[in-house]
Structure formats: structure tokens, C-alpha cells
Design a protein around this motif. Structure first.
Motif, PDB file in Angstrom:
ATOM      1  N   THR A   1       0.846  -1.177   0.000  1.00  0.00           N
ATOM      2  CA  THR A   1       0.000   0.000   0.000  1.00  0.00           C
ATOM      3  C   THR A   1       0.887   1.234   0.000  1.00  0.00           C
ATOM      4  O   THR A   1       1.726   1.401   0.884  1.00  0.00           O
ATOM      5  CB  THR A   1      -0.923   0.010   1.237  1.00  0.00           C
ATOM      6  OG1 THR A   1      -1.694  -1.191   1.245  1.00  0.00           O
ATOM      7  CG2 THR A   1      -1.843   1.209   1.197  1.00  0.00           C
TER       8      THR A   1
ATOM      9  N   ARG B   1      -1.852  -1.473  -3.752  1.00  0.00           N
ATOM     10  CA  ARG B   1      -2.890  -0.453  -3.620  1.00  0.00           C
ATOM     11  C   ARG B   1      -2.184   0.896  -3.546  1.00  0.00           C
ATOM     12  O   ARG B   1      -1.148   1.029  -2.874  1.00  0.00           O
ATOM     13  CB  ARG B   1      -3.724  -0.677  -2.361  1.00  0.00           C
ATOM     14  CG  ARG B   1      -4.365  -2.060  -2.279  1.00  0.00           C
ATOM     15  CD  ARG B   1      -5.220  -2.219  -1.036  1.00  0.00           C
ATOM     16  NE  ARG B   1      -4.440  -2.076   0.194  1.00  0.00           N
ATOM     17  CZ  ARG B   1      -4.959  -2.123   1.417  1.00  0.00           C
ATOM     18  NH1 ARG B   1      -6.268  -2.300   1.566  1.00  0.00           N
ATOM     19  NH2 ARG B   1      -4.197  -2.011   2.491  1.00  0.00           N
TER      20      ARG B   1
ATOM     21  N   PHE C   1      -7.334   2.561   3.336  1.00  0.00           N
ATOM     22  CA  PHE C   1      -6.359   1.468   3.329  1.00  0.00           C
ATOM     23  C   PHE C   1      -5.867   1.033   4.706  1.00  0.00           C
ATOM     24  O   PHE C   1      -5.366  -0.075   4.859  1.00  0.00           O
ATOM     25  CB  PHE C   1      -5.151   1.846   2.476  1.00  0.00           C
ATOM     26  CG  PHE C   1      -5.464   2.074   1.015  1.00  0.00           C
ATOM     27  CD1 PHE C   1      -6.364   1.259   0.351  1.00  0.00           C
ATOM     28  CD2 PHE C   1      -4.858   3.095   0.313  1.00  0.00           C
ATOM     29  CE1 PHE C   1      -6.644   1.455  -0.998  1.00  0.00           C
ATOM     30  CE2 PHE C   1      -5.127   3.305  -1.027  1.00  0.00           C
ATOM     31  CZ  PHE C   1      -6.028   2.487  -1.693  1.00  0.00           C
TER      32      PHE C   1
END
Length: 255
Positions: free
Chosen positions: A11, A35, A83
Motif C-alpha cells: 500500500t 494499492r 487502506f
């Protein structure tokens, strides 16, 4: 580097992610299954970047000015909500500034330092609570911190400052195993490059680069992804120059 060389899911937050090096880094991370949150000041460019990247709910676009402390707070809050954590921060947002030292005004000084140094400093500070132990921070510096270039006093000083920040934070964040490095791109063919370098200067610049070409955003993105990966786990507090040999080699006449 193949997609498998980067261990996902990762992430990431990439500031200045709507074009050039930031956008291509986001693309590589998404391709590897990560992500990504990208920030940008221009909402239209932000929307275009999100559409270009695809990625569905693995992409978060945030309208934020890196020099605006309150906007950074909002951006970090949005990343946290979507996230929950960060494994990588690429502090990429910055602006170019090229003028003789005697033409730099106080307002211009504050603007450039506010974006290129203060913005990077507080982006990192505000992201620290979200960064997982063992994560990576990468700062976008510049080849000009290694070699003097006339007309770039203010710009070069801010880039030297962010590399110094990266090196110091590498020591400060060692207890959390957070690695901090910088990258120093040379002449990279991005929209910012074309906005600041006249077309009639391209041949002269290219002739000074041993690689005989301008770099691409993908060249820099691949280096950022490498530095964030387990393959670079023993690289910390360093600056990786990505310039086709401009700083370290000569393209002059052989004797």
C-alpha cells in the motif's frame, strides 16, 4: 525487474502522482497487485490519472497541495480510512525553478521551499503514524544536488535538503526498520521537463549524457519500486542517481 520481484500487496502513497514519475510508479505498483493513493493539486488531472491507471478500488485519488499542511492532514486521513496503513511513501511532489540567484524574490523563495522542502518534510511527518514497521520512504531529489548547475541555486538547495532529510531520517527511524532513501533523476522526459527546457536546447543536453538519451518516467519508477522492495532491504540512507551517466561519467571526445 518483473512483477514478481515486488512483493505485494503493498500500500503506497505517492504525492504528485498525476503525471510523470509519480504516475508511472503508481502504474508499476498496481501491476504488481498493490494499492495506491495518489495526490495532485488539479482535480481534472487527478481524475484523468485515475482513469488512466484503472485499478478500481485499489486506487485512491486525493486532491491535495503538498505545501498545504491542512490538505496533507486530510490526505492522510483519507488514506487511513481507505487502506488503514502504508508500506511505501514516495514523496514525489515538487516544482522546478530556474533563475539567476540575483533574480530570486522572497515570494519565490518561500514558494519553492514550501513545496520542495517543507511539503516533503511534513508529508513524511504526517504519514509516519500510518507507515508500518519495516516500510520504505523514498524522496524525489535531483542530480543537481551532486553537480552545480548555473541558474538552479534555489531548486538545487531544496533537493539537497530533501536528500539530507532522507539520510537523517534513515538513522532516526531505524528502530522501526523503516528505510529512507532518495532518488536523483537526471533529465527525464516528463511534462515538467518539457515545460522548463526549450526544444532548441535538447540536442546540447542530450550530447552531455553518456547514455545519449533522456530518461523516461518508467526509468525512475522502476528504481523507486526496486528501492521499496525486499531486494533493496540493505539499502538505507542512500541517494540513487538515475541520469544516464550525466553526473558520474563523461561523454566527451575520447583520447
Amino acid at each position: 525487474m518483473t512483477d514478481n520481484d515486488f512483493h505485494s500487496p503493498t500500500t503506497a502513497l505517492i504525492t504528485g502522482g498525476t503525471s510523470g514519475m509519480g504516475l508511472e510508479t503508481a502504474r508499476l505498483l498496481l501491476r504488481a497487485g498493490g494499492r495506491v493513493a495518489i495526490t495532485g493539486r488539479d482535480t481534472a488531472r487527478l481524475a484523468a490519472a485515475r482513469a488512466d491507471l484503472g485499478g478500481g478500488d485499489r486506487v485512491l485519488g486525493i486532491a491535495a497541495d503538498a505545501a498545504d499542511s491542512e490538505a496533507l492532514d486530510t490526505a492522510i486521513a483519507e488514506v487511513a480510512e481507505r487502506f488503514g496503513r502504508l508500506d511505501l511513501l514516495f514523496a514525489n511532489a515538487g516544482v522546478a525553478a530556474f533563475q539567476p540567484a540575483d533574480e530570486v524574490t522572497g515570494a519565490e523563495f518561500d514558494r519553492i521551499v514550501g513545496i520542495n522542502f517543507k511539503g516533503v518534510y511534513f508529508t513524511i511527518q504526517k504519514a509516519l503514524p500510518l507507515l508500518a514497521d519495516g516500510s520504505a520512504i523514498i524522496v524525489n531529489a535531483s542530480w543537481t544536488l551532486h553537480r552545480g548547475m548555473a541558474g538552479a541555486t534555489l531548486y538545487s538547495a531544496t533537493k539537497a535538503a530533501v536528500h539530507s532529510l532522507a539520510r537523517t531520517l534513515a538513522a532516526e527511524l531505524a528502530p522501526r526498520r523503516i528505510r529512507v532513501n532518495s532518488v536523483s533523476p537526471g533529465y527525464i522526459a516528463t511534462p515538467m521537463f518539457h515545460d522548463n527546457v526549450a526544444d532548441d536546447a535538447h540536442n546540447d543536453i542530450r550530447s552531455a549524457i553518456p547514455a545519449a538519451r533522456f530518461g523516461t518516467a518508467e526509468d525512475v519508477a522502476a528504481a523507486v519500486v526496486f528501492l521499496a522492495s525486499p531486494a533493496a532491504s540493505y539499502i538505507n540512507g542512500q541517494d540513487l542517481v538515475i541520469d544516464g551517466g550525466l553526473v558520474g561519467a563523461s561523454s566527451g571526445v575520447r583520447v
